[in-house]
Enzyme design. Structure first.
Site, PDB file in Angstrom:
ATOM      1  N   GLU A  44       0.840  -1.206   0.000  1.00  0.00           N
ATOM      2  CA  GLU A  44       0.000   0.000   0.000  1.00  0.00           C
ATOM      3  C   GLU A  44       0.875   1.257   0.000  1.00  0.00           C
ATOM      4  O   GLU A  44       2.000   1.232   0.494  1.00  0.00           O
ATOM      5  CB  GLU A  44      -0.920  -0.031   1.222  1.00  0.00           C
ATOM      6  CG  GLU A  44      -1.865  -1.228   1.185  1.00  0.00           C
ATOM      7  CD  GLU A  44      -2.788  -1.325   2.393  1.00  0.00           C
ATOM      8  OE1 GLU A  44      -2.640  -0.531   3.337  1.00  0.00           O
ATOM      9  OE2 GLU A  44      -3.653  -2.225   2.363  1.00  0.00           O
ATOM     10  N   GLU A  55      -1.957 -10.786  -5.275  1.00  0.00           N
ATOM     11  CA  GLU A  55      -1.997 -11.644  -6.463  1.00  0.00           C
ATOM     12  C   GLU A  55      -1.183 -11.035  -7.595  1.00  0.00           C
ATOM     13  O   GLU A  55      -0.444 -11.707  -8.307  1.00  0.00           O
ATOM     14  CB  GLU A  55      -3.443 -11.831  -6.949  1.00  0.00           C
ATOM     15  CG  GLU A  55      -4.366 -12.517  -5.964  1.00  0.00           C
ATOM     16  CD  GLU A  55      -5.043 -11.560  -4.993  1.00  0.00           C
ATOM     17  OE1 GLU A  55      -4.430 -10.542  -4.592  1.00  0.00           O
ATOM     18  OE2 GLU A  55      -6.193 -11.831  -4.615  1.00  0.00           O
TER      19      GLU A  55
HETATM   20  N1  THU Z   1      -6.181  -7.075  -1.357  1.00  0.00           N
HETATM   21  C1  THU Z   1      -5.384  -7.996  -1.979  1.00  0.00           C
HETATM   22  O1  THU Z   1      -4.153  -7.981  -1.808  1.00  0.00           O
HETATM   23  N2  THU Z   1      -5.965  -8.909  -2.788  1.00  0.00           N
HETATM   24  C2  THU Z   1      -7.298  -8.973  -3.062  1.00  0.00           C
HETATM   25  O2  THU Z   1      -7.712  -9.685  -3.959  1.00  0.00           O
HETATM   26  C3  THU Z   1      -8.215  -8.208  -2.224  1.00  0.00           C
HETATM   27  C4  THU Z   1      -7.616  -7.017  -1.555  1.00  0.00           C
HETATM   28  C5  THU Z   1      -5.557  -6.059  -0.513  1.00  0.00           C
HETATM   29  C6  THU Z   1      -5.540  -4.689  -1.115  1.00  0.00           C
HETATM   30  C7  THU Z   1      -5.418  -3.833   0.127  1.00  0.00           C
HETATM   31  O3  THU Z   1      -4.030  -3.683   0.421  1.00  0.00           O
HETATM   32  C8  THU Z   1      -6.073  -4.632   1.217  1.00  0.00           C
HETATM   33  O4  THU Z   1      -6.236  -5.937   0.723  1.00  0.00           O
HETATM   34  C9  THU Z   1      -7.426  -4.101   1.645  1.00  0.00           C
HETATM   35  O5  THU Z   1      -8.237  -3.893   0.544  1.00  0.00           O
END
Ligand code: THU
Length: 131
Positions: A44, A55
């Site tokens: 993030e 992913e």
């Molecule tokens: N997130 C993922 O890494 N993969 C997904 O398929 C769903 C969401 C992460 C993005 C963000 O850093 C956190 O989960 C909350 O949305």
């Protein structure tokens, strides 16, 4: 590599994630056809929309290392329940890993559930439209 073992690698990959703002760790383990596994974790930034999911970090790393054929991807998160891939990642997985990709989700009890990527993104857009 069996599905549960790949799932456990996804759980381990959570430790590499950098979810500075949401504090929600997601880990991914992508199995290439040659048996190599690529880890991913969500990263993030302060400009929230520039976040990248676990992913996609795994897939992009594998592609840049020259991989083009994949068997399966496992996804783990901090949630008790299974963490399904977001819509954007479904499109990327379909486009870059192919229609046969197995998507393995692992929950906090280390139970697994498996889908084909085509089940997760039906009626999809894809390369065929661009020919
Ligand atoms: N997130 C993922 O890494 N993969 C997904 O398929 C769903 C969401 C992460 C993005 C963000 O850093 C956190 O989960 C909350 O949305």
């Amino acid at each position: 590599m069996d599905d549960l073992s790949l799932g456990k690698l996804a759980v381990e990959a959570k430790s590499k994630a950098m979810p500075t703002y949401s504090k929600f760790h997601v880990g991914a383990a992508l199995l290439a056809e040659d048996g190599k596994v690529y880890n991913g974790g969500n990263i993030e930034t302060s400009s929230y929309s520039l976040t990248i999911c676990a992913e996609r970090t795994a897939v992009f790393q594998a592609i840049i290392e020259g991989q083009r054929k994949f068997k399966s991807i496992a996804i783990a998160s901090d949630a008790e329940d299974y963490c399904p891939p977001c819509g954007a990642c479904r499109q990327v997985l379909l486009d870059l890993c192919g229609k046969d990709l197995d998507v393995i989700l692992i929950n906090a009890k280390e139970e697994i559930i498996k889908y084909k990527i085509t089940e997760l993104i039906p009626h999809s857009f894809g390369e065929d439209f661009l020919k």
